[in-house]
Design a protein around this motif. Structure first.
Motif, mmCIF file in Angstrom:
data_model
loop_
_atom_site.group_PDB
_atom_site.id
_atom_site.type_symbol
_atom_site.label_atom_id
_atom_site.label_comp_id
_atom_site.label_asym_id
_atom_site.label_seq_id
_atom_site.Cartn_x
_atom_site.Cartn_y
_atom_site.Cartn_z
ATOM 1 N N GLU A 39 0.846 -1.195 0.000
ATOM 2 C CA GLU A 39 0.000 0.000 0.000
ATOM 3 C C GLU A 39 0.879 1.242 0.000
ATOM 4 O OE1 GLU A 39 -3.559 0.226 2.321
ATOM 5 O OE2 GLU A 39 -3.466 -1.915 2.767
ATOM 6 N N ILE A 40 0.374 2.283 -0.610
ATOM 7 C CA ILE A 40 1.162 3.505 -0.787
ATOM 8 C C ILE A 40 0.712 4.580 0.200
ATOM 9 C CG2 ILE A 40 1.601 3.075 -3.231
ATOM 10 C CD1 ILE A 40 -0.690 5.227 -3.726
ATOM 11 N N LEU A 69 -8.632 14.808 1.131
ATOM 12 C CA LEU A 69 -7.602 15.579 1.832
ATOM 13 C C LEU A 69 -7.917 15.709 3.324
ATOM 14 C CD1 LEU A 69 -6.646 18.422 -0.689
ATOM 15 C CD2 LEU A 69 -5.255 16.463 0.017
ATOM 16 N N VAL A 70 -9.186 15.803 3.670
ATOM 17 C CA VAL A 70 -9.562 15.808 5.091
ATOM 18 C C VAL A 70 -9.047 14.518 5.738
ATOM 19 C CG1 VAL A 70 -11.489 15.683 6.730
ATOM 20 C CG2 VAL A 70 -11.567 17.320 4.842
ATOM 21 N N GLY A 71 -9.177 13.401 5.027
ATOM 22 C CA GLY A 71 -8.654 12.133 5.536
ATOM 23 C C GLY A 71 -7.144 12.151 5.710
ATOM 24 N N CYS A 72 -6.448 12.768 4.748
ATOM 25 C CA CYS A 72 -4.982 12.857 4.827
ATOM 26 C C CYS A 72 -4.536 13.716 6.008
ATOM 27 C CB CYS A 72 -4.418 13.449 3.527
ATOM 28 S SG CYS A 72 -4.623 12.392 2.085
ATOM 29 N N PHE A 73 -5.270 14.773 6.293
ATOM 30 C CA PHE A 73 -4.878 15.708 7.347
ATOM 31 C C PHE A 73 -5.381 15.306 8.735
ATOM 32 C CE2 PHE A 73 -4.791 19.049 3.790
ATOM 33 C CZ PHE A 73 -3.428 18.855 3.569
ATOM 34 N N THR A 74 -6.262 14.269 8.799
ATOM 35 C CA THR A 74 -6.796 13.843 10.096
ATOM 36 C C THR A 74 -6.430 12.405 10.453
ATOM 37 O OG1 THR A 74 -8.899 13.107 9.122
ATOM 38 C CG2 THR A 74 -8.785 15.402 9.921
ATOM 39 N N ARG A 180 -5.813 7.766 5.215
ATOM 40 C CA ARG A 180 -5.465 7.447 6.612
ATOM 41 C C ARG A 180 -3.990 7.047 6.719
ATOM 42 N NH1 ARG A 180 -7.594 5.965 11.648
ATOM 43 N NH2 ARG A 180 -7.216 3.881 12.461
ATOM 44 N N ARG A 181 -3.540 6.192 5.793
ATOM 45 C CA ARG A 181 -2.140 5.760 5.797
ATOM 46 C C ARG A 181 -1.208 6.960 5.587
ATOM 47 N NH1 ARG A 181 0.927 1.090 4.865
ATOM 48 N NH2 ARG A 181 -0.977 -0.122 5.085
ATOM 49 N N THR A 182 -1.601 7.870 4.705
ATOM 50 C CA THR A 182 -0.792 9.072 4.441
ATOM 51 C C THR A 182 -0.683 9.937 5.694
ATOM 52 O OG1 THR A 182 -1.346 9.124 2.080
ATOM 53 C CG2 THR A 182 -0.679 11.211 3.086
#
Length: 205
Positions: A39-40, A69-74, A180-182
């Motif tokens: 996974e990346i 992006l909300v997922g990336c930042f939270t 989420r991983r990010t």
């Protein structure tokens, strides 16, 4: 591997309920076999590419990008990050945070707000059009390609017991869970202690 895991759960539960006294399934040789997934995560530079992409003339894509992006930042699961609204933001000693109870675990988490996150949430608003996970999974791949997030990736998988390598590009591998991983990975790379990341993401391990 999944079938073995389910069988062990059933056997353990049945033993607890007094249906058998067989413990053969506990032997180490009868183990769950798993193949590591490739996974990346997105880099900070790639996040900024997504953030800067002008999608104002295609509102459905803009909303999908913003929710992702909300997922990336939270660093939350899709079921949680897709429902975050500006009203979730609280002031915590001069710092903006998001307070949220996770749907899957009931865990209460407090998430620091980046300025980009506040800007995105204000654009989403309190009552956006409905957006489904399947749609975000589809749209985010096209959006990433448009943002030139197309690094070549070598994927390894096991088919018929043989290890197979295939080449693809990063945009084709992005999905809702990538957010989420990010989020977790970028926090880790920036030096935030693992326990603090777990407090934000709600991970138990």
């Amino acid at each position: 591997g999944k079938l073995v895991k389910i069988l062990k759960i059933i056997m353990r539960q049945a033993r607890e309920e007094g249906h058998h006294r067989n413990s053969e399934f506990e032997r180490k040789r009868f183990k769950v076999i798993a193949v590591p997934t490739h996974e990346i995560y997105l880099t900070e530079e790639e996040l900024q590419k997504l953030f800067a992409l002008d999608l104002s003339d295609r509102k459905h894509l803009e909303l999908a990008r913003d929710v992702f992006l909300v997922g990336c930042f939270t660093a939350q699961r899709f079921g949680d990050y897709s429902r975050i609204r500006p009203s979730f933001i609280r002031d915590n000693g001069g710092n903006k945070v998001i307070e949220l109870t996770q749907q899957k675990t009931g865990e209460r988490v407090v998430i620091p707000c980046r300025p980009e996150l506040v800007q995105i949430l204000n654009r989403i608003g309190e009552n956006p059009a409905p957006i489904w996970e399947q749609k975000v999974n589809t749209y985010i791949k096209d959006i990433a390609a448009e943002a030139k997030i197309t690094e070549e990736i070598t994927q390894e998988s096991v088919k018929g017991g043989l290890r197979v390598s295939t080449k693809t590009t990063k945009d084709k591998m992005i999905m809702t869970h990538t957010a989420r991983r990010t989020g977790c990975t970028l926090m880790f790379l920036s030096g935030i202690p693992t326990l603090s990341i777990m407090k934000i993401s709600g991970h138990k391990t």
